[in-house]
Write a protein that holds these residues in place. Structure first.
Motif, PDB file in Angstrom:
ATOM      1  N   GLY A   2       0.824  -1.214   0.000  1.00 40.67           N
ATOM      2  CA  GLY A   2       0.000   0.000   0.000  1.00 40.67           C
ATOM      3  C   GLY A   2       0.847   1.248   0.000  1.00 40.67           C
ATOM      4  O   GLY A   2       2.007   1.244   0.411  1.00 40.67           O
ATOM      5  N   HIS A 525     -12.011  -6.229   0.951  1.00 38.55           N
ATOM      6  CA  HIS A 525     -10.590  -6.488   0.683  1.00 38.55           C
ATOM      7  C   HIS A 525     -10.424  -7.475  -0.473  1.00 38.55           C
ATOM      8  O   HIS A 525      -9.531  -7.314  -1.308  1.00 38.55           O
ATOM      9  CB  HIS A 525      -9.906  -7.011   1.954  1.00 38.55           C
ATOM     10  CG  HIS A 525      -9.694  -5.952   2.989  1.00 38.55           C
ATOM     11  ND1 HIS A 525      -8.654  -5.048   2.917  1.00 38.55           N
ATOM     12  CD2 HIS A 525     -10.402  -5.637   4.102  1.00 38.55           C
ATOM     13  CE1 HIS A 525      -8.725  -4.226   3.947  1.00 38.55           C
ATOM     14  NE2 HIS A 525      -9.773  -4.554   4.689  1.00 38.55           N
ATOM     15  N   LYS A 529      -8.706  -6.498  -4.035  1.00 38.59           N
ATOM     16  CA  LYS A 529      -7.558  -7.302  -4.477  1.00 38.59           C
ATOM     17  C   LYS A 529      -7.782  -7.828  -5.885  1.00 38.59           C
ATOM     18  O   LYS A 529      -6.866  -7.807  -6.725  1.00 38.59           O
ATOM     19  CB  LYS A 529      -7.326  -8.470  -3.511  1.00 38.59           C
ATOM     20  CG  LYS A 529      -6.081  -9.305  -3.832  1.00 38.59           C
ATOM     21  CD  LYS A 529      -5.895 -10.408  -2.813  1.00 38.59           C
ATOM     22  CE  LYS A 529      -4.588 -11.144  -3.074  1.00 38.59           C
ATOM     23  NZ  LYS A 529      -4.515 -11.718  -4.435  1.00 38.59           N
ATOM     24  N   ALA A 532      -7.449  -4.960  -8.363  1.00 35.89           N
ATOM     25  CA  ALA A 532      -6.033  -4.602  -8.525  1.00 35.89           C
ATOM     26  C   ALA A 532      -5.307  -5.620  -9.400  1.00 35.89           C
ATOM     27  O   ALA A 532      -4.491  -5.254 -10.270  1.00 35.89           O
ATOM     28  CB  ALA A 532      -5.365  -4.499  -7.157  1.00 35.89           C
ATOM     29  N   ASP A 533      -5.596  -6.916  -9.208  1.00 36.33           N
ATOM     30  CA  ASP A 533      -4.944  -7.963 -10.001  1.00 36.33           C
ATOM     31  C   ASP A 533      -5.365  -7.908 -11.469  1.00 36.33           C
ATOM     32  O   ASP A 533      -4.566  -8.207 -12.367  1.00 36.33           O
ATOM     33  CB  ASP A 533      -5.279  -9.344  -9.422  1.00 36.33           C
ATOM     34  CG  ASP A 533      -4.634  -9.576  -8.059  1.00 36.33           C
ATOM     35  OD1 ASP A 533      -3.653  -8.849  -7.744  1.00 36.33           O
ATOM     36  OD2 ASP A 533      -5.117 -10.446  -7.309  1.00 36.33           O
ATOM     37  N   CYS A 557      -8.983   0.471   2.069  1.00 38.40           N
ATOM     38  CA  CYS A 557      -8.719  -0.496   0.994  1.00 38.40           C
ATOM     39  C   CYS A 557      -7.954   0.155  -0.157  1.00 38.40           C
ATOM     40  O   CYS A 557      -7.035  -0.456  -0.732  1.00 38.40           O
ATOM     41  CB  CYS A 557     -10.029  -1.087   0.485  1.00 38.40           C
ATOM     42  SG  CYS A 557     -10.813  -2.264   1.608  1.00 38.40           S
ATOM     43  N   ASN A 560      -4.406   0.447   0.945  1.00 40.69           N
ATOM     44  CA  ASN A 560      -3.719  -0.843   1.091  1.00 40.69           C
ATOM     45  C   ASN A 560      -3.371  -1.475  -0.250  1.00 40.69           C
ATOM     46  O   ASN A 560      -2.342  -2.163  -0.365  1.00 40.69           O
ATOM     47  CB  ASN A 560      -4.580  -1.811   1.895  1.00 40.69           C
ATOM     48  CG  ASN A 560      -4.671  -1.423   3.362  1.00 40.69           C
ATOM     49  OD1 ASN A 560      -3.856  -0.645   3.855  1.00 40.69           O
ATOM     50  ND2 ASN A 560      -5.663  -1.950   4.065  1.00 40.69           N
ATOM     51  N   TYR A 561      -4.210  -1.270  -1.261  1.00 41.38           N
ATOM     52  CA  TYR A 561      -3.977  -1.945  -2.541  1.00 41.38           C
ATOM     53  C   TYR A 561      -3.418  -1.009  -3.610  1.00 41.38           C
ATOM     54  O   TYR A 561      -3.435  -1.334  -4.792  1.00 41.38           O
ATOM     55  CB  TYR A 561      -5.279  -2.600  -3.024  1.00 41.38           C
ATOM     56  CG  TYR A 561      -5.657  -3.778  -2.154  1.00 41.38           C
ATOM     57  CD1 TYR A 561      -5.023  -5.008  -2.309  1.00 41.38           C
ATOM     58  CD2 TYR A 561      -6.593  -3.635  -1.136  1.00 41.38           C
ATOM     59  CE1 TYR A 561      -5.346  -6.086  -1.483  1.00 41.38           C
ATOM     60  CE2 TYR A 561      -6.917  -4.697  -0.303  1.00 41.38           C
ATOM     61  CZ  TYR A 561      -6.291  -5.923  -0.486  1.00 41.38           C
ATOM     62  OH  TYR A 561      -6.590  -6.979   0.343  1.00 41.38           O
ATOM     63  N   SER A 563      -0.133   0.697  -5.214  1.00 46.30           N
ATOM     64  CA  SER A 563       1.316   0.465  -5.318  1.00 46.30           C
ATOM     65  C   SER A 563       1.878   1.319  -6.448  1.00 46.30           C
ATOM     66  O   SER A 563       1.370   1.285  -7.571  1.00 46.30           O
ATOM     67  CB  SER A 563       1.595  -1.015  -5.593  1.00 46.30           C
ATOM     68  OG  SER A 563       2.979  -1.221  -5.846  1.00 46.30           O
TER      69      SER A 563
END
Length: 578
Positions: A2, A525, A529, A532-533, A557, A560-561, A563
């Protein structure tokens, strides 16, 4: 994992800058009155409450200047489209504009804090002045000398010229009310207390007109603030070069003041300069122009072209107004003089810019909305003729965070309960852009999450979503919109049985849509995720409208996700506020 700087960096930088401005302002003014020679005698009479009071007054001026800007809705809407110069932070800067009411409240709390400090300090200051006015020469030679100077234009220092033996400290109170600063200070404090106390959530929701009327006491507040320092009670010495306070203030030199053969002429004092106008005139002019713009726009004729009654006590008003231009996700304020000439209520626009009208969907949940439904005839079976429809005034439209969705490659729209309303306009606009193959459309994918405890009140939205879904499928763009609907509660055992039996059907049993309804609350979450993937290396705009507790979860969230590494996904969090 994150990166909080993406969503938090600018907010904290601006907050630290504002706190630093307050601290620096307070310290600069404090040391000015505590250390400069021209205030040496004034400080002697009043004590160190003087620099504390003056430092607090400067911070009151600073925050009173700032508190006007967050409520200038037209100014904020203008700046939403004018922060493009810095490519690194343009999104972050725009997002801070959506915190305008939060900042407005923070400024009010800060003014209250410095006002308390200012009042307490001046209570000590005036008590010291009052005591010094009757002190004997033997007990305090310098204090007695300064308090009994000739009351010529530049001769006096102590504003208290009459000592009274009135009981319960009333003598001090009488002297306070004999000054312009005392009277204006009491009035502006009372005005501020009324504005502050009537701004609670309960007052705004249940006694809106009280909130509206008392908040217009800002006129009294600023008028008294501008007049507060005009008498110049806090005086400064203007002949330091002839009368050195550090030399002439010595006890052995007091009797020589004014003697022809003395190096110590009488000290001369000038009135303190009123400073509030320097801080407040410009924002007040801006706010005046803001109100002029509002008045001009609300004076335009608004025509109600259609009234549509939807299930579950929802009414749609379709309207037209010359010169009305909107963007997806914006909102307006409505006023119906037939119901109240004071109550302006915000409603999100549910139409798209491509349509030949603008519309709002109103759920009847209170006195005002019930009165409006009756006024437009939506409570009756027959349609009311246009001539009998009430006059409506519209202020807006005003920008919100959602208008930025088209600046991202991927958009995530999350609506909880009534918070789904802003996304009607956005989804419609997306459909229009995709249908006409808009070459400027940067948006490539939209994720839509709808969390609700009862779909009954939003059947109109289900119908709109079904139409968008069918049309996108028809033109081969079914994957453009991916939606997830969650029914968090509100089903009985019989409904649960029917839902189970219809599980294998192609159409959802509850909504009638192709994608099935989820029962329970989302696991955010896991959802973030997965997004994001599936979208590595992309910038994703997350737009939420709903309750504050859920906002905190979604904000976390996003942090955290996010980058900023090569190939990483960046989430930009945006929350609707109006």
């Amino acid at each position: 994992m994150g990166d909080q700087f993406i969503n938090e960096g600018i907010r904290w930088a601006l907050l630290v800058g504002w706190l630093a401005a307050n601290l620096i302002t307070w310290l600069v003014v404090y040391f000015k009155y505590a250390n400069e020679e021209e205030y040496n005698y004034t400080l002697y009479l009043m004590g160190y409450g003087l620099p504390v009071a003056r430092g607090s007054a400067a911070c009151i001026n600073l925050n009173s200047m700032l508190i006007v800007f967050p409520v200038c809705r037209n100014l904020i809407s203008f700046f939403r489209g004018s922060c493009e110069t810095n490519r690194c932070y343009r999104r972050s800067i725009r997002r801070q504009l959506d915190k305008n009411i939060t900042f407005h409240k923070l400024l009010a709390y800060t003014i209250a804090l410095f006002m308390i400090l200012h009042i307490i300090s001046h209570c000590f200051n005036f008590q010291h002045l009052y005591t010094a006015s009757a002190v004997s020469k033997d007990k305090d030679p310098l204090g007695s000398k300064l308090s009994n100077l000739q009351r010529t234009k530049n001769g006096w220092l102590n504003p208290v010229d009459q000592f009274s033996e009135a009981p319960y400290g009333l003598g001090v109170v009488i002297q306070v009310f004999a000054t312009t600063a005392g009277v204006t200070g009491v009035i502006l404090t009372m005005a501020f207390i009324l504005m502050f106390s009537s701004s609670t959530k309960i007052m705004r929701h249940h006694y809106f007109e009280t909130f509206w009327v008392t908040h217009h006491l800002f006129i009294v507040y600023f008028a008294m603030l501008l007049a507060h320092g005009t008498q110049g009670i806090v005086r400064n010495q203007i002949n330091i070069d002839q009368h050195d306070p550090y030399v002439c203030g010595q006890e052995e030199n007091l009797d020589s003041w004014g003697n022809t053969d003395s190096d110590c002429p009488f000290p001369l004092f000038g009135p303190g300069e009123a400073a509030s106008w320097k801080w407040c005139v410009f924002p007040l002019v801006i706010y005046f122009l803001e109100r002029c713009i509002r008045f001009y726009r609300t004076s335009h004729t608004v025509t109600i072209t259609k009234v549509v009654s939807h299930p579950s006590n929802v009414v749609e008003l379709q309207m037209k107004r010359d010169g009305f231009h909107m963007q997806p996700g914006q909102y307006v304020f409505l006023l119906c003089p037939k119901i109240s000439r004071l109550e302006w209520h915000p409603f999100t626009l549910t139409s798209a810019p491509d349509e030949d009208h603008f519309s709002v969907h109103i759920r009847t949940v209170g006195d005002w909305t019930n009165a409006l439904v009756k006024a437009v005839g939506a409570d009756k079976d027959e349609t009311m003729s246009p001539a009998k429809l009430p006059r409506i005034s519209v202020d807006g439209p005003f920008g919100t965070a959602s208008i930025d969705i088209f600046k991202y490659e991927v958009g995530v729209c999350i609506g909880a309960g009534i918070g789904v309303t802003p996304f009607a306009s956005i989804l419609k606009s997306i459909w229009y852009k995709v249908q006409r193959q808009d070459q400027d459309l940067k948006l490539q994918k939209v994720y839509f999450f709808w969390v609700c405890s009862d779909f009954g009140a939003f059947e109109w939205f289900q119908e709109m979503l079904a139409q968008v879904e069918n049309d996108l499928t028809a033109i081969g763009k079914a994957d453009f919109l991916e939606y997830h609907i969650y029914l968090s509660r509100g089903w009985d055992p019989d409904q649960a049985k029917n839902i189970y039996l219809a599980e294998e059907q192609e159409i959802d049993a509850v909504t009638g849509l192709r994608q099935k309804t989820n029962y329970g609350r989302p696991i955010w979450h896991s959802n973030f995720k997965q997004i994001a993937d599936d979208n590595k290396g992309r910038h994703i705009g997350v737009f939420f409208c709903g309750p504050k507790p859920l906002s905190k979860v979604l904000h976390k969230c996003c942090n955290n996700y996010t980058s900023r590494e090569a190939g990483g996904t960046i989430f930009f969090y945006n929350k609707e506020n109006f």
